[in-house]
Each structure stands twice: as C-alpha cells, then as structure tokens.
Design an enzyme around this catalytic site. Sequence first.
Site, PDB file in Angstrom:
ATOM      1  N   LYS A   1       0.841  -1.203  -0.161  1.00 46.63           N
ATOM      2  CA  LYS A   1       0.030  -0.095  -0.217  1.00 46.63           C
ATOM      3  C   LYS A   1       0.716   1.214  -0.102  1.00 46.63           C
ATOM      4  CE  LYS A   1      -0.840   0.548   5.059  1.00 46.63           C
ATOM      5  NZ  LYS A   1       0.003   1.738   5.069  1.00 46.63           N
ATOM      6  N   THR A   2       1.882   1.266   0.652  1.00 46.01           N
ATOM      7  CA  THR A   2       2.602   2.509   0.751  1.00 46.01           C
ATOM      8  C   THR A   2       3.277   2.844  -0.531  1.00 46.01           C
ATOM      9  OG1 THR A   2       3.442   1.990   2.954  1.00 46.01           O
ATOM     10  CG2 THR A   2       4.683   3.617   2.055  1.00 46.01           C
TER      11      THR A   2
ATOM     12  N   ASP B   1      -3.927   7.538   4.772  1.00 42.48           N
ATOM     13  CA  ASP B   1      -3.307   6.241   4.986  1.00 42.48           C
ATOM     14  C   ASP B   1      -4.119   5.607   6.039  1.00 42.48           C
ATOM     15  OD1 ASP B   1      -1.926   3.884   4.710  1.00 42.48           O
ATOM     16  OD2 ASP B   1       0.033   4.799   5.369  1.00 42.48           O
ATOM     17  N   GLU B   2      -3.844   4.247   6.355  1.00 47.93           N
ATOM     18  CA  GLU B   2      -4.492   3.577   7.378  1.00 47.93           C
ATOM     19  C   GLU B   2      -6.045   3.872   7.782  1.00 47.93           C
ATOM     20  OE1 GLU B   2      -3.230   1.086   8.495  1.00 47.93           O
ATOM     21  OE2 GLU B   2      -1.231   1.255   8.393  1.00 47.93           O
TER      22      GLU B   2
ATOM     23  N   ARG C   1       1.465 -11.200  10.371  1.00 46.62           N
ATOM     24  CA  ARG C   1       3.013 -10.789  10.630  1.00 46.62           C
ATOM     25  C   ARG C   1       3.922 -11.787  10.070  1.00 46.62           C
ATOM     26  NH1 ARG C   1       1.823  -6.457   9.858  1.00 46.62           N
ATOM     27  NH2 ARG C   1      -0.125  -7.462   9.120  1.00 46.62           N
TER      28      ARG C   1
ATOM     29  N   GLN D   1      -7.974  -5.121   9.448  1.00 44.82           N
ATOM     30  CA  GLN D   1      -6.934  -4.840  10.413  1.00 44.82           C
ATOM     31  C   GLN D   1      -7.322  -3.452  11.136  1.00 44.82           C
ATOM     32  OE1 GLN D   1      -2.584  -5.345   9.008  1.00 44.82           O
ATOM     33  NE2 GLN D   1      -3.496  -5.140   7.010  1.00 44.82           N
TER      34      GLN D   1
END
Length: 736
Positions: free
Chosen positions: A38-39, A223-224, A620, A254
């Site tokens: 995503k970044t 973002d987020e 993770r 998330q």
Amino acid sequence: MRAMDVTELLDGLNPPQREAVASPLNHQLVLAGAGSGKTRVLVHRIAWLMQIEHISPSSIMAVTFTNKAAKEMRSRVEELTGISPKHLWIGTFHSLAHRLLRTHWKQANLSENFQVMDSDDQLRLIKRIVRGLNIDEEVYQPKQAQWYINAQKDEGLRPQHIQPFGDQWAQTMVTIYSAYEEACQRAGLVDFAELLFRAHELWLNNPSLLTQYQQRFRYILVDEFQDTNTIQYAWLRVLAGNAIPVMAVGDDDQSIYGWRGARIENIQQFSKDFAGAQEIKLEQNYRSTGNILKAANSVIDNNPTRLGKNLWTEGDQGEPIALYAAFNEQDEARFIVDQVESHFKNNDRTYQDMAVLYRSNAQSRVLEEAFIRAGLPYRIYGGQRFYERLEIKNAMAYLRLLQNRHDDASLERVINVPARAIGEKTVETLRQYAREHGTSLWQALEQAIRKDLLAARATTALQKFESLIDEMEVTCQSIELHEQVDHVIQTSGLIEHHMKEKGEKAQARIENLEELVNAAKTFDPDDIEAVDENGEPVDVEYASPLAAFLDQAALDAGDAQADEFEDSVQMMTLHSAKGLEFPVVFMAGLEEGLFPHKMSADDPNRLEEERRLCYVGITRAMEKLYICYAESRRMYGQENFASPSRFIREIPHDTIEEVRLKATVSKPVSQQFSVESAQEATGLKIGQQVWHAKFGEGTVLDMEGQGAQARVQVSFDFDGTKWLVAAYANLRPMDL
C-alpha cells in the site's frame, strides 16, 4: 523535479496497484490487504498526480497516523520524483492540524504563541484543577478525568454539549472538563486531542477560510483509514466537501483500535459518504507464504460485516503452521525458547528474525523468565518488561515494606498510591526530619505521629498508612506466599486504583497484578541461583519465602533486556505488532478467555475486533508461524483449564501440522510427588497417548492423587480436555 513518463511510473506494479495509481481524479477506496504494497501505491499515486496530472506539490495533502510513516512517505516520494518533501503537505493528522492552527491562530481563537502539552503536562494541569475544585481525587481520579476529556474531544463534544442526565460521576467529569477548558484558554495551552478538534472548528467557524483551502488542495490521500476516529473523519469530510477527491487507503480487516476511539464504520461507509467512490482491492501479498495466507483468509472470513477480500501470493505454499498444545504456560514458554534456539543454531536465523506475540501484556512474565533462564537476548517492543511496569513496581514496593520498613524508596513510592491525602508537603517534612535525625523515612513517620509534628489531617492520614502496613504484615505471617501477594494487592487498593483509569490500559494493569500472584504461586526458592565471589554456587538461607521471592524478582528486573540495536528476539502484544513483519512468528496463548479475550467473547462487535487482531498476528509471519495454547494456565492465582481458541478451529486443517506433546513435560517441584504417586497407581505418564472407549484418542496432560483416588487429565482429539478417575476410565495406552 525528475521527469517521468507513464510507463516508468507504473513499471513494477501489479494490475490493481496500477489501477489505483493511474485512476482518474475521483474518490477512491483502496482496500489494501496485509503485505500488499500500500505504501508503494500511495507514493506512486502522489508521483502520478504531480507528473501526469500536473498538480502542484503544495496542492496535495497526504495524511498518515505516525511520524515514522510520514517520514518514510516523504523520503520515498523524494527518492522517486526528486522533489523536496518540504513542498508537500505530508504528515500525521496532529501535525497537519498543528500547522493550520499556527497559521490561523487568530481565527482559531488561540493566542499567537500557544503551547502544545504532552500527556504528562496535561495530567499535571488536570490534577491542579481537581484540587482547586476541592474534588475528591480518590473518587474522581485525575487520570480518569484525562481519559474522559480526551474521549469527548475525539467525539467532537465540548462541555456544553454533554448531558449528564443526573449522573453524579458524569456531572463531575463535565465540571472538571469545563474548568480545564477555561484554564487552557487562559494559559494558551493546547493538548493533542484539542489540535484536531480546534482544526475541525476552524473549518466550521470560518467558511471563507474553508473555501480558500478547498480551492488550494486538489487531492487528499489518507493512509490507515480504518484507524480514523470521529473527529478525524469529520475534519476530512468538511475539508473535502464536494470539491476535493479523496483516496482512502486502508484495511477493514486490520481495524484493531476500537478501544481507543477508532471507528471501523468510517471505512465501511466511505463509499456512501463520498459518492461515486471507486473501490479497488489490493489482494496480492508480497510477505507471507500460501499456507499463512490461507489461514489468515479463513479466520477473517468469519467476520460477517467485513468488506471482503482474499489475500494470495505467487510464492510458495511454504511450511505448514505448527500448532503446539502445551501442558501449561511454563511448557509453552519452554517450547518457544527451544524453537528459537533451534532456528538460531540450525536455520541461519538471527534472533531479530523472530517475534513472540501475545494478547495480554501479563503473558510476557513467564516468557521473559524462560528467555532469561536460557540466556537468550530479547526485547519488549513498544513496552516495558514485566517487573518494570508501574503497577508491578507499586505492588513490589508494598511487599518490600513488609520485609523492611526502612526501605525509603519503596515507602516514597506508595505512601500516597492510591491517593490517601498524604501530599508532597507532608512527605518533604518526613524527608527533612529523617535527614536531620539520621533516621529512615518510616522512623520519621512514626515520630511525626507520636510527636504531633504535622497538622491533624496529615497525622491522621499517616496513622492510617502505618496501620495498613502493620495489619498487612500480621495477616501475611500466617498465609502462603501467593496469598500474601494477593492480600497486599487487594488490601492496598491497587486494583480499584487502576480500574479507575478505564479502558484497555486499566485492564492490562489489573491483569499484570493478577500475574504477579501467579508468579508467587509457582515460585520455588530452590530455583534461585546464587554464587560466591569466586563464581561458585552457594546455598542461600532466606528468612521467609517472601524475602526469597523479592530477591528473585530483583534479579530478574536487573537482567537487562537487549540493547535497541542488539540482535534479539522481539516480544510484543498483538496490538503492537501491527505494521511489522518477521520471518518467524510465535503466537502464544490462543485459548478461549485469553484470545479471544473474556471481555469480548459475548459482544459481537468486540469479538470481530478480536478476530481482526488474530488476522493481524497471523499476517506478521513471512515464512514460519507457530501457534501455541496451554491446556492449563494459571490465572488470578488459580489453575484454569481452557479450550483452544475458536480462531484455531477456524484455520483449515490442511495448513496445520500439530506438534505432539513429549513425555518429558515436567511439573513444578511442589506438585511432583502427587504426579509420581498417580503414575504409580495408573501405570501412565504425562505425554503418553491413550485410548478411551467413548472419547477416542488423547494425550495425558496431568495426573494427581493416590491409589483409587488417582485422576488423569487427558486432552482428547475431538472432545477437548477432561479429568477422569483412572480406576473407572479404563484408559488404554496406545504405545503398547
């Protein structure tokens, strides 16, 4: 600026990423799964806006949640485009709001040189206000008031907007909030929650200024997005209006911070609030193996309200997920330590390649002890080691006072914790007396009481404290060590003290205190290893089990964790793990009541968040995932038998490889005799595979009793864990 063409900007992106980067200038909801890049999409979208759409850098706003993320985004944009990040409005919600308020302080009704308070400064101000209002600090704790004020601001509520409806507690909180507002305005002070709230009001109260910024900004990226709260979402909606396209990038799967104000509803209703929004799903994962992703997808698919996506990878299926059913929490910790050592020695893994994740902070104690005993380096990521935590230090200080009244540091720490009207002025008087007469603070306290050195109110408060400690000591002389610890925690008022903090932090503190009782319950003085000046082992005689326990705690606390840049295993809560990745991950304590947490099991919304937390934990792991649960776990000083977490049952069987219990599992020394007697009576042993006519195949976990009274605890493959009377169970060993 380095000129780039369309091909260069889209090179290396997969089809959905290219679609998000090269989309027309309209609203977008980009559902970016874990490890989906995503970044990279955000950075390339910013470059696309500047290079292809020819939008000025100063007309683009990109909002993130952490300074670290903002710094990384600025750096990557500069690396990709050659444009200095100083031209870009890239930052956290708070930093961008602060920038606006500094520029428009007058319109925001602030003083020109207003100061931003950190959390500690804010709490000190609230304490002064509570005292000034003559409000009982023990009933209406300043920390509790701080939490209340920040929560109201996050919801966009000023004191005059809140209706207490006759509730005395709520009315008092509103009174404190109102006085706090006046004090901040008078002194030119702004807290973190106020930055966003005041910036939102800046738009609402100054339509012409809002129009000016709506004409300035041509595109907003967030973002987020799943972590936005009420006021952040409102601020964005007002700024964007019907004028500015918004790209919201996030993952509803998330969203794990509901307990601190994040509203998953924001991302779920984005397409309704921002009409015509294009929805793009980033589902290709570049982090984890196929088995790990299959497990994550299967777990999260049980959440009915999710927007929906399915992670996949072009990489290998990888190793199966290792599932370990531990005998108890000590066995679980030993297993994890053994696997860490094996990976380090045999698989070319560094320690920092591995992470241990857990739901509750209190779980770290047993894990820390196991790593310390094994001599393996570890760090608590984003938190403190068990014996460094505030609530544990407070409890240990009380215990030390029982052993030694002349421990000045311990007395100073808890003389007014919880608050008991013993102020700093009184303590300073005791310090001065102790210095002048060469005594301890406790002796100074006794003299102050006997000689009426203080005002009547202060003397009464000191007398109550003195009686409290003396009474604790008398009671503790006739009870077991773990009962002593529990008695001190309860009688001191520490549980009630921390409950008033509210929220997840309060729950964590209480669980840590309960874990301290567990530590005392399983403590064996014979485990203390002492050496003489030549390094030779020596036996140490202790006056009491409590003295030995305090000694061991001091040794564990003094065993420094690894330095920040030293190769070390990372330990952390599942909440702290978000945004991180490790080749090898251990998820510990997957049992009903622990994960999902007992506070969430009966609430559908909270249970969904627990499941999202499990999804975060699973994703993770890059290459190898271990999931552990304990058949029995000591909680609140009692041994509890729990069933495996429902999240384990939601993982496909073909992705899991069960690690069978070994017959080498050992019991604490204090219980060993009972086990040996039961083994003799039954002919069975811990770890042995057995068959039962009704329940089928199972594994012996524990046993107790003698002769005809001997009982056996068995974990059956399909019927869970059961205690059976050996004389009637007719258990048949399967290895004969």
